[in-house]
Design a protein around this motif. Structure first.
Motif, PDB file in Angstrom:
ATOM      1  N   SER A   1       0.824  -1.220   0.000  1.00 10.05           N
ATOM      2  CA  SER A   1       0.000   0.000   0.000  1.00 10.05           C
ATOM      3  C   SER A   1       0.853   1.263   0.000  1.00 10.05           C
ATOM      4  O   SER A   1       0.366   2.350  -0.331  1.00 10.05           O
ATOM      5  N   ASN A   2       2.122   1.135   0.368  1.00 11.98           N
ATOM      6  CA  ASN A   2       3.021   2.293   0.388  1.00 11.98           C
ATOM      7  C   ASN A   2       3.877   2.392  -0.873  1.00 11.98           C
ATOM      8  O   ASN A   2       4.729   3.280  -0.974  1.00 11.98           O
ATOM      9  N   MET A   3       3.656   1.476  -1.801  1.00 13.50           N
ATOM     10  CA  MET A   3       4.453   1.460  -3.024  1.00 13.50           C
ATOM     11  C   MET A   3       3.817   2.357  -4.094  1.00 13.50           C
ATOM     12  O   MET A   3       2.590   2.505  -4.136  1.00 13.50           O
ATOM     13  N   PRO A   4       4.637   2.934  -4.974  1.00 13.37           N
ATOM     14  CA  PRO A   4       4.091   3.790  -6.041  1.00 13.37           C
ATOM     15  C   PRO A   4       3.173   3.018  -6.988  1.00 13.37           C
ATOM     16  O   PRO A   4       2.228   3.575  -7.539  1.00 13.37           O
ATOM     17  N   LYS A   5       3.451   1.733  -7.157  1.00 15.99           N
ATOM     18  CA  LYS A   5       2.597   0.888  -7.983  1.00 15.99           C
ATOM     19  C   LYS A   5       2.378  -0.424  -7.225  1.00 15.99           C
ATOM     20  O   LYS A   5       3.131  -1.387  -7.389  1.00 15.99           O
ATOM     21  N   PRO A   6       1.358  -0.489  -6.377  1.00 10.24           N
ATOM     22  CA  PRO A   6       1.136  -1.645  -5.505  1.00 10.24           C
ATOM     23  C   PRO A   6       1.058  -2.985  -6.216  1.00 10.24           C
ATOM     24  O   PRO A   6       1.388  -4.018  -5.622  1.00 10.24           O
ATOM     25  N   SER A   7       0.663  -2.983  -7.466  1.00 10.96           N
ATOM     26  CA  SER A   7       0.528  -4.254  -8.182  1.00 10.96           C
ATOM     27  C   SER A   7       1.864  -4.813  -8.661  1.00 10.96           C
ATOM     28  O   SER A   7       1.940  -5.960  -9.103  1.00 10.96           O
ATOM     29  N   ASP A   8       2.926  -4.021  -8.551  1.00 12.90           N
ATOM     30  CA  ASP A   8       4.241  -4.448  -9.040  1.00 12.90           C
ATOM     31  C   ASP A   8       5.206  -4.605  -7.866  1.00 12.90           C
ATOM     32  O   ASP A   8       5.760  -3.620  -7.375  1.00 12.90           O
ATOM     33  N   PRO A   9       5.450  -5.834  -7.398  1.00 14.54           N
ATOM     34  CA  PRO A   9       6.333  -6.045  -6.246  1.00 14.54           C
ATOM     35  C   PRO A   9       7.798  -5.706  -6.525  1.00 14.54           C
ATOM     36  O   PRO A   9       8.598  -5.594  -5.591  1.00 14.54           O
ATOM     37  N   ASN A  10       8.141  -5.533  -7.781  1.00 19.77           N
ATOM     38  CA  ASN A  10       9.528  -5.212  -8.117  1.00 19.77           C
ATOM     39  C   ASN A  10       9.845  -3.729  -7.948  1.00 19.77           C
ATOM     40  O   ASN A  10      11.010  -3.339  -7.926  1.00 19.77           O
ATOM     41  N   LEU A  11       8.798  -2.928  -7.803  1.00 16.04           N
ATOM     42  CA  LEU A  11       9.001  -1.488  -7.772  1.00 16.04           C
ATOM     43  C   LEU A  11       9.016  -0.974  -6.325  1.00 16.04           C
ATOM     44  O   LEU A  11       8.033  -0.462  -5.810  1.00 16.04           O
ATOM     45  N   ILE A  12      10.161  -1.141  -5.689  1.00 17.33           N
ATOM     46  CA  ILE A  12      10.341  -0.551  -4.362  1.00 17.33           C
ATOM     47  C   ILE A  12      11.374   0.554  -4.496  1.00 17.33           C
ATOM     48  O   ILE A  12      12.341   0.439  -5.252  1.00 17.33           O
ATOM     49  N   MET A  13      11.174   1.624  -3.766  1.00 22.44           N
ATOM     50  CA  MET A  13      11.989   2.813  -3.945  1.00 22.44           C
ATOM     51  C   MET A  13      12.963   3.008  -2.782  1.00 22.44           C
ATOM     52  O   MET A  13      12.631   2.749  -1.622  1.00 22.44           O
ATOM     53  N   PRO A  14      14.187   3.463  -3.078  1.00 21.23           N
ATOM     54  CA  PRO A  14      15.141   3.785  -2.015  1.00 21.23           C
ATOM     55  C   PRO A  14      14.545   4.798  -1.035  1.00 21.23           C
ATOM     56  O   PRO A  14      13.845   5.724  -1.443  1.00 21.23           O
ATOM     57  N   GLY A  15      14.779   4.585   0.236  1.00 23.69           N
ATOM     58  CA  GLY A  15      14.238   5.468   1.262  1.00 23.69           C
ATOM     59  C   GLY A  15      12.911   4.998   1.822  1.00 23.69           C
ATOM     60  O   GLY A  15      12.444   5.513   2.843  1.00 23.69           O
ATOM     61  N   MET A  16      12.297   4.017   1.163  1.00 20.69           N
ATOM     62  CA  MET A  16      11.017   3.486   1.642  1.00 20.69           C
ATOM     63  C   MET A  16      11.222   2.778   2.983  1.00 20.69           C
ATOM     64  O   MET A  16      12.133   1.973   3.151  1.00 20.69           O
ATOM     65  N   LYS A  17      10.361   3.100   3.946  1.00 19.28           N
ATOM     66  CA  LYS A  17      10.429   2.446   5.256  1.00 19.28           C
ATOM     67  C   LYS A  17       9.566   1.190   5.200  1.00 19.28           C
ATOM     68  O   LYS A  17       8.346   1.246   5.255  1.00 19.28           O
ATOM     69  N   MET A  18      10.231   0.059   5.097  1.00 16.54           N
ATOM     70  CA  MET A  18       9.545  -1.218   4.917  1.00 16.54           C
ATOM     71  C   MET A  18       9.272  -1.885   6.262  1.00 16.54           C
ATOM     72  O   MET A  18      10.169  -2.047   7.087  1.00 16.54           O
ATOM     73  N   GLU A  19       8.038  -2.259   6.476  1.00 13.24           N
ATOM     74  CA  GLU A  19       7.685  -2.985   7.701  1.00 13.24           C
ATOM     75  C   GLU A  19       8.053  -4.458   7.549  1.00 13.24           C
ATOM     76  O   GLU A  19       7.865  -5.056   6.488  1.00 13.24           O
ATOM     77  N   ILE A  20       8.580  -5.034   8.620  1.00 13.45           N
ATOM     78  CA  ILE A  20       8.901  -6.466   8.637  1.00 13.45           C
ATOM     79  C   ILE A  20       7.935  -7.124   9.622  1.00 13.45           C
ATOM     80  O   ILE A  20       8.172  -7.130  10.834  1.00 13.45           O
ATOM     81  N   PRO A  21       6.823  -7.643   9.138  1.00  9.97           N
ATOM     82  CA  PRO A  21       5.843  -8.220  10.063  1.00  9.97           C
ATOM     83  C   PRO A  21       6.361  -9.490  10.747  1.00  9.97           C
ATOM     84  O   PRO A  21       7.142 -10.250  10.173  1.00  9.97           O
ATOM     85  N   SER A  22       5.934  -9.679  11.970  1.00 10.05           N
ATOM     86  CA  SER A  22       6.293 -10.891  12.706  1.00 10.05           C
ATOM     87  C   SER A  22       5.560 -12.077  12.097  1.00 10.05           C
ATOM     88  O   SER A  22       4.364 -12.006  11.814  1.00 10.05           O
ATOM     89  N   LEU A  23       6.280 -13.174  11.901  1.00 12.76           N
ATOM     90  CA  LEU A  23       5.665 -14.360  11.300  1.00 12.76           C
ATOM     91  C   LEU A  23       5.249 -15.397  12.335  1.00 12.76           C
ATOM     92  O   LEU A  23       4.234 -16.073  12.177  1.00 12.76           O
ATOM     93  N   THR A  24       6.044 -15.533  13.376  1.00 12.23           N
ATOM     94  CA  THR A  24       5.779 -16.591  14.361  1.00 12.23           C
ATOM     95  C   THR A  24       5.713 -16.045  15.780  1.00 12.23           C
ATOM     96  O   THR A  24       5.995 -16.749  16.742  1.00 12.23           O
ATOM     97  N   GLY A  25       5.358 -14.771  15.891  1.00 10.58           N
ATOM     98  CA  GLY A  25       5.270 -14.167  17.215  1.00 10.58           C
ATOM     99  C   GLY A  25       6.591 -13.655  17.733  1.00 10.58           C
ATOM    100  O   GLY A  25       6.688 -13.251  18.894  1.00 10.58           O
ATOM    101  N   GLU A  26       7.623 -13.655  16.877  1.00  9.89           N
ATOM    102  CA  GLU A  26       8.924 -13.152  17.327  1.00  9.89           C
ATOM    103  C   GLU A  26       8.845 -11.656  17.625  1.00  9.89           C
ATOM    104  O   GLU A  26       8.109 -10.923  16.968  1.00  9.89           O
ATOM    105  N   TYR A  27       9.592 -11.243  18.622  1.00  4.29           N
ATOM    106  CA  TYR A  27       9.566  -9.839  19.024  1.00  4.29           C
ATOM    107  C   TYR A  27      10.484  -9.029  18.118  1.00  4.29           C
ATOM    108  O   TYR A  27      11.637  -9.386  17.897  1.00  4.29           O
ATOM    109  N   ARG A  28       9.953  -7.928  17.596  1.00  2.00           N
ATOM    110  CA  ARG A  28      10.726  -7.033  16.739  1.00  2.00           C
ATOM    111  C   ARG A  28      10.518  -5.598  17.202  1.00  2.00           C
ATOM    112  O   ARG A  28       9.422  -5.233  17.642  1.00  2.00           O
TER     113      ARG A  28
END
Length: 234
Positions: free
Chosen positions: A187-214
Motif C-alpha cells: 500500500s506504500n508502493m508507487p505501484k502496488p501491483s508491481d512487487p519489483n518497484l520498491i523505492m530507495p528510502g522506503m520504510k519497509m515494515e517487517i511483520p512478525s511471522l511466528t510471534g517473534e519480538y521485533r
C-alpha cells in the motif's frame, strides 16, 4: 529392665547430641530434659519412672529429628527460591518474556507453584519447583531484538528487493518468504501491483511471522541473531 533403659538413653542422648540445633526446637529441648530425668530416676532405682521418662525422651527425639529435617528443607527452599527469583528478574530485564516467551512463561508458572508450596510449608516441593525455574531459564541470553523496519537502499549498493531482503538473517532468513513483506508494504508502493518497484528510502515494515519480538529500524552497526535462531524455542 535397667539395661534396656540404659541402652535406650544412650541412643537418645547420641541422637540429640549430634542433631542440628535450632533455637526454637522445643522437641530437642524436651528430649534433653526427659533424658536427664530418666537418667536421674534410673540412678535412684525408680525403673518404672525412668522407663516412662525414657519413652517421652524417645518420642520428642523423633519429633526433633522430623522438625530438623523440615528446617533443613526450608533452608534449601529459601536458597533455591532466592536464586530463582533473581534469575526471573534478570530474565525480565533482558526482555526474555518477549524473546524467549515459552521459557519465561514456564519459569513463571514454576515459580508460582514453588511459592504456593512454600506457603503450605511443603518445602521439598517448593525447592523442586524453584529448580525448574532455573532449568527453564538456563539458556536465555541477552539479544538484540530483530528489526521491525528496514529502510530500502539503492539497488546498486545492496541489491534491495523483496526477495533479497527476505533472505537476510535479520529479516526471515529465507527469500521464499518475500511475499510477507510485499503484502505488508504494497500500500506504500508507487505501484502496488508491481512487487519489483520498491523505492530507495522506503520504510519497509517487517511483520512478525511466528510471534517473534521485533522493534526499531534495522541498523548495520547492530549485531542481530538470525531469525531461525531467535525462534528456535518457539
Amino acid at each position: 529392665m535397667k539395661k534396656s533403659i540404659t541402652v535406650l538413653l544412650a541412643v537418645i542422648s547420641a541422637s540429640v547430641l549430634f542433631a542440628v540445633s535450632y533455637k526454637n526446637n522445643t522437641y530437642q529441648k524436651l528430649a534433653n530434659e526427659y533424658t536427664k530425668k530418666a537418667q536421674n530416676a534410673l540412678d535412684a532405682g525408680d525403673y518404672v519412672l525412668a522407663e516412662d521418662y525414657a519413652k517421652k525422651a524417645e518420642e520428642n527425639a523423633a519429633l526433633s529429628q522430623a522438625y530438623i529435617q523440615k528446617m533443613l528443607a526450608k533452608s534449601e527452599a529459601d536458597s533455591v527460591m532466592k536464586n530463582a527469583s533473581k534469575r526471573l528478574d534478570y530474565a525480565k530485564s533482558i526482555n526474555a518474556d518477549k524473546n524467549f516467551p515459552m521459557a519465561y512463561s514456564a519459569a513463571q508458572k514454576a515459580y508460582a507453584s514453588a511459592d504456593d508450596a512454600y506457603k503450605t510449608e511443603d518445602y521439598t516441593t517448593a525447592a523442586a519447583y524453584a529448580k525448574q525455574v532455573l532449568e527453564a531459564l538456563a539458556d536465555i541470553k541477552e539479544i538484540t531484538p530483530l528489526p521491525q523496519y528496514y529502510i530500502v537502499r539503492p539497488w546498486e549498493e545492496t541489491k534491495d528487493c523483496y526477495w533479497n531482503i527476505s533472505g537476510r538473517p535479520y529479516v526471515y532468513n529465507n527469500p521464499l518468504l518475500w511475499e510477507n513483506l510485499y503484502q505488508a508494504n504494497k500500500s506504500n508502493m508507487p505501484k502496488p501491483s508491481d512487487p519489483n518497484l520498491i523505492m530507495p528510502g522506503m520504510k519497509m515494515e517487517i511483520p512478525s511471522l511466528t510471534g517473534e519480538y521485533r522493534e526499531g529500524v534495522y541498523s548495520p552497526s547492530k549485531k542481530y541473531d538470525g531469525y531461525s535462531a531467535v525462534n528456535a524455542e518457539k
